[in-house]
Design a protein around this motif. Structure first.
Motif, short mmCIF file in Angstrom:
data_model
loop_
_atom_site.label_atom_id
_atom_site.label_comp_id
_atom_site.label_asym_id
_atom_site.label_seq_id
_atom_site.Cartn_x
_atom_site.Cartn_y
_atom_site.Cartn_z
N ASP A 247 -13.76 -52.48 -11.20
CA ASP A 247 -15.15 -52.75 -10.82
C ASP A 247 -15.59 -51.86 -9.67
O ASP A 247 -16.72 -51.35 -9.65
N LYS B 254 -18.65 -49.06 -9.62
CA LYS B 254 -19.72 -48.97 -8.62
C LYS B 254 -19.81 -47.58 -8.02
O LYS B 254 -20.90 -47.05 -7.77
N MET C 207 -22.45 -52.12 -11.78
CA MET C 207 -21.67 -52.73 -10.70
C MET C 207 -20.32 -53.26 -11.15
O MET C 207 -19.46 -53.56 -10.33
#
Length: 412
Positions: free
Chosen positions: A34, A38, A383
């Motif tokens: 993750d 981002k 994101m």
């Protein structure tokens, strides 16, 4: 700039009601993937061209930048290269699983998760009893082995066993394609008949194997049939360095023969890691460290982890989630934390080759989500790393070779 691809085989999945309608990538705890989503750019990739089945041999070859119409020859020749068998011009090589049949159906594609020693013992017995000047069984890894037929014809229709769990096996026997005759080779029908005869004879031989007799008493799945599939002749492929001159040398790290075979023809060094099994219990730390060491000297590393695919084929939801989390914490985290301190930047790509949904238990032909990260890359608005979020990624929807072109093209 150096480049590493971290590939979680079969990691993508579908929304699952038991997970509140989330996919496994959405549900799993993956802070490092993750974070890279981002900081980097994401998208989706079509890894399987029209007219091809969504096998790992197809998808991984396409991911590495190859045109399948020009180079594809099936799994057999790739696995031959991996185990050091040098194919001759008249050879046809075909992947040869040892599988479990029960109640007239394919129970599993892996013979109850054979280890390599067990698989080799069985293949050697089969070669002693069924081998000839024309037919040769060659041991590989675990349940994945090789059958070589002198003068065999690749124009046959085979059914990958992992695509047909719990289905009757007899209708799935090898069939001949129309046409396909080639001078100096058997006809497609002769080849199909020979392979089907070997399948039937293998069942009688393996039934009497000491391991299967013991497992019958213990209640363990018996490895009681061969299942050949994905035939081909020796392929002709450019190396990665020929396609991308900035790659002077590279390494492939995998527990799977076919991935090593792709790496061999791609001109990559093959790094074998102790304890790398292709299953959930693989040596994650050893593979991560091997990738780090390879990056110190090489320009390109292809790190392949099979565990999620096997869990998907077994329909094991909890295990597949754990394999995804293991990839994040035990592969992505140590590699990222190491290379971020280096003076020479390292570009990192993360993706699966295809989805292997746990509720279907077989590969599906759908786009997969990917991340590309490097220092200085312009992030998109995504994101989190999962199948849904990456729909809005900055790369959009790429096709086959476009991924490698985008990855190798950043920060030139």
């Amino acid at each position: 700039m150096k480049h590493i691809i971290i590939l979680g085989d079969g990691m993508a999945d579908h929304a699952v009601e038991r997970l509140g309608g989330k996919t496994l990538l959405q549900y799993a705890d993956t802070p490092y993937m993750d974070m890279l989503a981002k900081k980097g750019r994401t998208g989706r990739l079509i890894t399987v061209p029209d007219g091809y089945s969504p096998g790992s041999e197809v998808a991984n070859t396409a991911i590495l930048g190859y045109d399948l119409d020009k180079v594809y020859e099936g799994r057999g020749p790739l696995e031959a290269a991996s185990i050091g068998y040098e194919m001759q011009p008249d050879d046809m090589a075909i992947r040869c699983n040892i599988i479990t049949l029960a109640d007239g159906k394919i129970k599993n594609h892996h013979g109850g998760h054979l280890d390599s020693e067990e698989g080799e013992w069985m293949i050697e017995v089969l070669n002693e009893t069924l081998g000839s000047d024309r037919v040769k069984f060659i041991p590989g890894i675990q349940y994945r082995h090789l059958l070589v037929i002198k003068g065999g014809n690749k124009h046959i229709i085979c059914s990958p066993p992992h695509d047909h769990p719990d289905q009757p096996w007899q209708p799935l026997l090898v069939k001949a394609e129309e046409g396909g005759e080639e001078p100096g080779r058997m006809t497609p029908q002769e080849t199909a008949d020979l392979i089907n005869d070997l399948i039937i004879k293998s069942q009688a031989i393996l039934k009497e194997h000491p391991l299967n007799k013991k497992w019958a008493i213990d209640g363990r799945d018996q490895a009681n049939s061969i299942w050949p599939w994905s035939p081909g002749y020796r392929p002709s492929m450019e190396t990665i360095s020929e396609m991308f001159p900035e790659v002077k040398q590279g390494t492939v790290i995998s527990a799977v023969d076919l991935i090593r075979g792709i790496g061999h023809y791609a001109g990559l060094k093959i790094k074998i890691v102790d304890g790398a099994t292709g299953l959930y219990n693989t040596n994650y730390e050893g593979k991560a460290q091997a990738a780090i060491e390879a990056l110190k000297t090489d320009d390109f590393v292809f790190l392949h982890v099979e565990a999620s695919d096997e869990a998907g084929h077994d329909g094991d939801l909890e295990l597949k989630i754990r394999t995804i989390e293991n990839l994040d914490r035990r592969i992505v985290e140590p590699i990222y934390n190491e290379v971020k301190t280096w003076n020479e930047p390292v570009a990192i790509a993360i993706l699966p080759d295809h989805p292997t949904p746990v509720e279907i238990r077989t590969h599906v032909k759908e786009p997969v989500p990917f991340i590309i990260y490097s220092q200085g890359i312009q992030p998109d608005k995504v994101m989190e790393y999962d199948e849904i979020s990456c729909v809005g990624g900055g790369y959009g929807l790429l096709k086959m070779q476009e991924f490698m072109q985008a990855f190798m093209g950043i920060n030139k």
